[in-house]
Design an enzyme around this catalytic site. Structure first.
Site, PDB file in Angstrom:
ATOM      1  N   GLU A 151      16.940 -24.607 -23.624  1.00 44.27           N
ATOM      2  CA  GLU A 151      15.784 -25.085 -22.882  1.00 44.27           C
ATOM      3  C   GLU A 151      15.614 -26.578 -23.136  1.00 44.27           C
ATOM      4  OE1 GLU A 151      15.754 -21.565 -25.181  1.00 44.27           O
ATOM      5  OE2 GLU A 151      14.381 -23.096 -25.914  1.00 44.27           O
TER       6      GLU A 151
ATOM      7  N   SER B 100      13.094 -17.532 -29.357  1.00 42.18           N
ATOM      8  CA  SER B 100      14.301 -18.343 -29.414  1.00 42.18           C
ATOM      9  C   SER B 100      15.424 -17.522 -28.826  1.00 42.18           C
ATOM     10  CB  SER B 100      14.616 -18.737 -30.844  1.00 42.18           C
ATOM     11  OG  SER B 100      15.198 -17.656 -31.542  1.00 42.18           O
ATOM     12  N   SER B 101      16.307 -17.799 -28.320  1.00 45.46           N
ATOM     13  CA  SER B 101      17.049 -18.125 -27.142  1.00 45.46           C
ATOM     14  C   SER B 101      18.421 -17.486 -27.043  1.00 45.46           C
ATOM     15  CB  SER B 101      17.218 -19.659 -27.091  1.00 45.46           C
ATOM     16  OG  SER B 101      15.989 -20.300 -27.279  1.00 45.46           O
TER      17      SER B 101
ATOM     18  N   ASN C 138       1.932 -12.114 -19.676  1.00 47.48           N
ATOM     19  CA  ASN C 138       1.725 -12.739 -20.985  1.00 47.48           C
ATOM     20  C   ASN C 138       3.064 -13.106 -21.608  1.00 47.48           C
ATOM     21  OD1 ASN C 138      -1.134 -12.856 -21.419  1.00 47.48           O
ATOM     22  ND2 ASN C 138      -1.132 -10.608 -21.479  1.00 47.48           N
TER      23      ASN C 138
END
Lengths: 148, 148, 148
Positions: free
Chosen positions: C90, C33-34, C28
């Site tokens: 991304e 954010s990153s 899942n």
């Protein structure tokens, strides 16, 4: 509650820059839908450990149309009775900070009315940006447990 | 599995109203991609603590086109062999509840076929709404640990 | 870092197939954010328990335009000084793997420049797909704690 705006090399870089300006650029936001747990308090932003997973209700918008004004806002409505949950609303659109903030406050008021909960306190934060090349605005409510 | 539909002052208010009707309007949904952990069981909805972070696979759609019918559906496919994961599929579109539910069931069937897993049980839930002004539909599978 | 691409019965089935090819199809994903927390290391993919909640930064795109080429890429920039966070970027778009990967690497470089952090290591992964009917590409950085 925090907000930020930034231009960037790409949409995502602009978003990243907006997070940095908001003071949460080195954390991992996990977007959540939009409730203030009972007995939470609004506090001034505190430093978050870099890389933390941070549950956040946020509004963000990007644009690459020079001259366009975009804005993001969030509102928090806290209930009179502390055993109930409060409500967060998020809104982003083209338009001025004043317009978007007014809308998001109305959204929070309507949401509490739907719950038949009286509002003790309604707070909001908003930010706007006039686009030069590629830009983003960002406004957020972060849930965080402060250990004292 | 829960579902709800609502009109609202804005798209997000309509979404919020749909969550309330689904019985999870006072929680913080965290959207996840779409697996049922091995040995999970489908249970009837239980009350969730207000403000909880709730991992949820969901479909939602909003519309502001008066007269349009929108629908959301989720399907859960559980495998014959309990050591494997099951699959959740979500689908929202303009169209009737019957159409959207048929599609999402087919999606879950195809996903299990891709995994070469036989299906023991295929359940779905769906909801539709004919738009008056601004409305939303919402269907979800919530993962929750019930302590007994 | 993982990537995958797939055709499917629907957009979501194609996305699901891409996750399976990437080796994380039975988990899942929770989109975040990153940021790479300080002192994290890039490791080869390890098996994840089925159904786990997995914090993931990812890019994905779907298309139903036969003949179109789509691609997804992620880049990770790790800082010279280990006490700082690294950055994930991304990017997905129509276009070739080479173009999209070049863009995402540039995005990560720009993000570190904004933070005034020197890059020790810049890694990326990308994948493309030429659409037959309905397809998806997917590239991701998964955060996972390996207990040894």
């Amino acid at each position: 509650m925090v907000s930020g705006a930034s231009e960037g090399f790409s949409s995502l870089n602009a978003f990243d820059g907006a997070l940095l300006r908001a003071g949460i650029g080195d954390t991992n936001l996990v977007k959540m839908s939009s409730i203030v747990p009972p007995r939470c308090q609004l506090i001034s932003p505190v430093p978050l450990p870099p890389g933390s997973l941070v549950p956040t209700a946020y509004a963000s918008i990007t644009s690459d149309v020079p001259g366009e004004t975009i804005a993001s806002a969030v509102a928090v409505a806290l209930p009179k009775e502390p055993q109930y949950a409060g409500l967060i609303m998020e809104y982003s659109a083209r338009g001025s900070k004043a317009e978007i903030e007014e809308t998001v406050r109305r959204m929070a008021t309507e949401g509490m009315k739907l719950r038949e909960r009286e509002i003790k306190e309604l707070k909001s934060i908003a930010i706007e940006l006039k686009i030069q090349k590629v830009g983003a605005t960002f406004a957020a409510v972060v849930l965080w447990e402060v250990t004292s």
